[in-house]
Design a protein around this motif. Structure first.
Motif, PDB file in Angstrom:
ATOM      1  N   TRP A 264       4.263   1.073 -22.879  1.00  0.00           N
ATOM      2  CA  TRP A 264       4.387   0.626 -21.497  1.00  0.00           C
ATOM      3  C   TRP A 264       3.324   1.360 -20.692  1.00  0.00           C
ATOM      4  CZ3 TRP A 264      10.359   0.989 -20.283  1.00  0.00           C
ATOM      5  CH2 TRP A 264      11.049   0.108 -21.121  1.00  0.00           C
ATOM      6  N   THR A 265       2.817   0.702 -19.690  1.00  0.00           N
ATOM      7  CA  THR A 265       1.757   1.272 -18.866  1.00  0.00           C
ATOM      8  C   THR A 265       2.168   1.253 -17.398  1.00  0.00           C
ATOM      9  OG1 THR A 265       0.161   0.336 -20.412  1.00  0.00           O
ATOM     10  CG2 THR A 265      -0.702   1.099 -18.319  1.00  0.00           C
ATOM     11  N   ALA A 266       1.879   2.316 -16.688  1.00  0.00           N
ATOM     12  CA  ALA A 266       2.125   2.369 -15.250  1.00  0.00           C
ATOM     13  C   ALA A 266       0.840   1.949 -14.550  1.00  0.00           C
ATOM     14  CB  ALA A 266       2.529   3.780 -14.831  1.00  0.00           C
ATOM     15  N   LEU A 267       0.908   0.819 -13.832  1.00  0.00           N
ATOM     16  CA  LEU A 267      -0.242   0.316 -13.084  1.00  0.00           C
ATOM     17  C   LEU A 267      -0.026   0.672 -11.616  1.00  0.00           C
ATOM     18  CD1 LEU A 267      -0.329  -3.191 -14.786  1.00  0.00           C
ATOM     19  CD2 LEU A 267      -1.719  -1.190 -15.361  1.00  0.00           C
ATOM     20  N   ILE A 268      -0.835   1.567 -11.107  1.00  0.00           N
ATOM     21  CA  ILE A 268      -0.630   2.125  -9.768  1.00  0.00           C
ATOM     22  C   ILE A 268      -1.526   1.402  -8.757  1.00  0.00           C
ATOM     23  CG2 ILE A 268      -0.806   4.232  -8.388  1.00  0.00           C
ATOM     24  CD1 ILE A 268      -0.368   5.727 -11.134  1.00  0.00           C
ATOM     25  N   SER A 269      -0.893   0.962  -7.661  1.00  0.00           N
ATOM     26  CA  SER A 269      -1.644   0.329  -6.578  1.00  0.00           C
ATOM     27  C   SER A 269      -1.079   0.798  -5.243  1.00  0.00           C
ATOM     28  CB  SER A 269      -1.552  -1.197  -6.683  1.00  0.00           C
ATOM     29  OG  SER A 269      -0.287  -1.647  -6.238  1.00  0.00           O
ATOM     30  N   ASP A 270      -1.675   0.322  -4.149  1.00  0.00           N
ATOM     31  CA  ASP A 270      -1.165   0.708  -2.835  1.00  0.00           C
ATOM     32  C   ASP A 270       0.151   0.017  -2.497  1.00  0.00           C
ATOM     33  OD1 ASP A 270      -2.264  -1.799  -2.576  1.00  0.00           O
ATOM     34  OD2 ASP A 270      -3.364  -1.350  -0.733  1.00  0.00           O
ATOM     35  N   ARG A 271       0.579  -0.955  -3.291  1.00  0.00           N
ATOM     36  CA  ARG A 271       1.854  -1.658  -3.068  1.00  0.00           C
ATOM     37  C   ARG A 271       2.989  -1.085  -3.905  1.00  0.00           C
ATOM     38  NH1 ARG A 271      -0.085  -7.802  -3.565  1.00  0.00           N
ATOM     39  NH2 ARG A 271      -1.798  -7.683  -2.101  1.00  0.00           N
ATOM     40  N   GLY A 272       2.696  -0.163  -4.774  1.00  0.00           N
ATOM     41  CA  GLY A 272       3.720   0.411  -5.633  1.00  0.00           C
ATOM     42  C   GLY A 272       3.201   0.597  -7.041  1.00  0.00           C
ATOM     43  N   VAL A 273       4.126   0.759  -7.970  1.00  0.00           N
ATOM     44  CA  VAL A 273       3.770   0.983  -9.364  1.00  0.00           C
ATOM     45  C   VAL A 273       4.442  -0.099 -10.205  1.00  0.00           C
ATOM     46  CG1 VAL A 273       3.824   2.610 -11.282  1.00  0.00           C
ATOM     47  CG2 VAL A 273       3.662   3.467  -8.942  1.00  0.00           C
ATOM     48  N   LEU A 274       3.643  -0.810 -10.996  1.00  0.00           N
ATOM     49  CA  LEU A 274       4.176  -1.807 -11.919  1.00  0.00           C
ATOM     50  C   LEU A 274       4.215  -1.188 -13.306  1.00  0.00           C
ATOM     51  CD1 LEU A 274       2.220  -5.021 -10.855  1.00  0.00           C
ATOM     52  CD2 LEU A 274       4.541  -4.362 -10.232  1.00  0.00           C
TER      53      LEU A 274
ATOM     54  N   GLU B 106       4.361   7.302  -8.101  1.00  0.00           N
ATOM     55  CA  GLU B 106       3.488   7.394  -9.266  1.00  0.00           C
ATOM     56  C   GLU B 106       4.138   8.202 -10.376  1.00  0.00           C
ATOM     57  OE1 GLU B 106      -0.447   8.690  -8.163  1.00  0.00           O
ATOM     58  OE2 GLU B 106      -0.529   7.234  -6.516  1.00  0.00           O
ATOM     59  N   ALA B 107       4.789   9.305 -10.023  1.00  0.00           N
ATOM     60  CA  ALA B 107       5.476  10.129 -11.023  1.00  0.00           C
ATOM     61  C   ALA B 107       6.629   9.350 -11.649  1.00  0.00           C
ATOM     62  CB  ALA B 107       5.983  11.421 -10.384  1.00  0.00           C
ATOM     63  N   ASP B 108       7.388   8.630 -10.824  1.00  0.00           N
ATOM     64  CA  ASP B 108       8.486   7.802 -11.353  1.00  0.00           C
ATOM     65  C   ASP B 108       7.941   6.741 -12.303  1.00  0.00           C
ATOM     66  OD1 ASP B 108      10.240   9.261  -9.792  1.00  0.00           O
ATOM     67  OD2 ASP B 108      10.485   7.688  -8.275  1.00  0.00           O
ATOM     68  N   GLY B 109       6.840   6.106 -11.915  1.00  0.00           N
ATOM     69  CA  GLY B 109       6.239   5.075 -12.756  1.00  0.00           C
ATOM     70  C   GLY B 109       5.764   5.611 -14.093  1.00  0.00           C
ATOM     71  N   ARG B 110       5.133   6.776 -14.075  1.00  0.00           N
ATOM     72  CA  ARG B 110       4.672   7.390 -15.337  1.00  0.00           C
ATOM     73  C   ARG B 110       5.859   7.736 -16.238  1.00  0.00           C
ATOM     74  NH1 ARG B 110       1.143   9.793 -11.753  1.00  0.00           N
ATOM     75  NH2 ARG B 110       2.397  11.683 -11.692  1.00  0.00           N
ATOM     76  N   LEU B 111       6.951   8.237 -15.632  1.00  0.00           N
ATOM     77  CA  LEU B 111       8.140   8.578 -16.414  1.00  0.00           C
ATOM     78  C   LEU B 111       8.751   7.327 -17.048  1.00  0.00           C
ATOM     79  CD1 LEU B 111      10.198  10.683 -17.353  1.00  0.00           C
ATOM     80  CD2 LEU B 111      11.407  10.321 -15.188  1.00  0.00           C
ATOM     81  N   ILE B 112       8.872   6.269 -16.265  1.00  0.00           N
ATOM     82  CA  ILE B 112       9.420   5.021 -16.807  1.00  0.00           C
ATOM     83  C   ILE B 112       8.525   4.494 -17.926  1.00  0.00           C
ATOM     84  CG2 ILE B 112       9.949   2.603 -16.275  1.00  0.00           C
ATOM     85  CD1 ILE B 112      10.631   3.617 -13.379  1.00  0.00           C
ATOM     86  N   ALA B 113       7.214   4.513 -17.708  1.00  0.00           N
ATOM     87  CA  ALA B 113       6.282   4.011 -18.720  1.00  0.00           C
ATOM     88  C   ALA B 113       6.352   4.816 -20.018  1.00  0.00           C
ATOM     89  CB  ALA B 113       4.853   4.015 -18.169  1.00  0.00           C
ATOM     90  N   ALA B 114       6.691   6.089 -19.924  1.00  0.00           N
ATOM     91  CA  ALA B 114       6.773   6.946 -21.113  1.00  0.00           C
ATOM     92  C   ALA B 114       8.093   6.779 -21.867  1.00  0.00           C
ATOM     93  CB  ALA B 114       6.597   8.410 -20.714  1.00  0.00           C
ATOM     94  N   ALA B 115       9.059   6.075 -21.289  1.00  0.00           N
ATOM     95  CA  ALA B 115      10.408   5.996 -21.867  1.00  0.00           C
ATOM     96  C   ALA B 115      10.456   5.592 -23.344  1.00  0.00           C
ATOM     97  CB  ALA B 115      11.291   5.070 -21.022  1.00  0.00           C
ATOM     98  N   PRO B 116       9.775   4.536 -23.789  1.00  0.00           N
ATOM     99  CA  PRO B 116       9.858   4.185 -25.217  1.00  0.00           C
ATOM    100  C   PRO B 116       9.354   5.301 -26.134  1.00  0.00           C
ATOM    101  CG  PRO B 116       8.893   2.374 -23.988  1.00  0.00           C
ATOM    102  CD  PRO B 116       8.976   3.553 -23.055  1.00  0.00           C
ATOM    103  N   ASP B 117       8.265   5.963 -25.729  1.00  0.00           N
ATOM    104  CA  ASP B 117       7.713   7.056 -26.537  1.00  0.00           C
ATOM    105  C   ASP B 117       8.648   8.259 -26.546  1.00  0.00           C
ATOM    106  OD1 ASP B 117       5.382   5.547 -27.019  1.00  0.00           O
ATOM    107  OD2 ASP B 117       4.477   6.269 -25.158  1.00  0.00           O
ATOM    108  N   LEU B 118       9.228   8.571 -25.384  1.00  0.00           N
ATOM    109  CA  LEU B 118      10.166   9.698 -25.300  1.00  0.00           C
ATOM    110  C   LEU B 118      11.405   9.445 -26.158  1.00  0.00           C
ATOM    111  CD1 LEU B 118       9.914  10.379 -21.463  1.00  0.00           C
ATOM    112  CD2 LEU B 118       9.098  11.879 -23.302  1.00  0.00           C
TER     113      LEU B 118
END
Length: 105
Positions: free
Chosen positions: A23-33, A52-64
């Motif tokens: 999963w990838t965290a795509l960061i923009s000025d509208r939020g994180v996808l 951004e920190a929340d998005g990175r954590l969510i994106a890391a979930a499968p690996d974690l």
């Protein structure tokens, strides 16, 4: 390398699985996808450091999750082989795995 606990294998075979990683965290000025091409997994609708920190954590979930399953399996097997009870952190880790997979302990 460790193997999954039999109950983890059983529950994963009868319940739907999460979208495969990475999963990838795509960061923009509208939020994180949170993206798992070709599907969007989630959206953190705010911008800024916390989003951004929340998005990175969510994106890391499968690996974690995958890493934690291996660590718990390996350490539990080592403790049991030596005639010891697994420490409290193993129980905590199994609870986190159960939370992520929807299983009950």
């Amino acid at each position: 390398t460790g193997t999954l606990f039999p109950y983890t294998t059983l529950f994963r075979s009868i319940m739907p699985k999460h979208s495969p990683g990475p999963w990838t965290a795509l960061i923009s000025d509208r939020g994180v996808l949170i993206d798992s091409a070709p599907a969007m997994i989630a959206k953190v609708p705010f911008s800024g450091e916390q989003a951004e920190a929340d998005g990175r954590l969510i994106a890391a979930a499968p690996d974690l999750l995958a890493a934690l399953e291996v660590v718990v399996a390996d350490w539990t097997a080592q403790f049991e082989r030596n005639g010891h009870k697994a420490p409290a952190w193993c129980k905590q880790a199994r609870a986190a795995i159960a939370k992520a997979t929807g299983e009950t302990l």
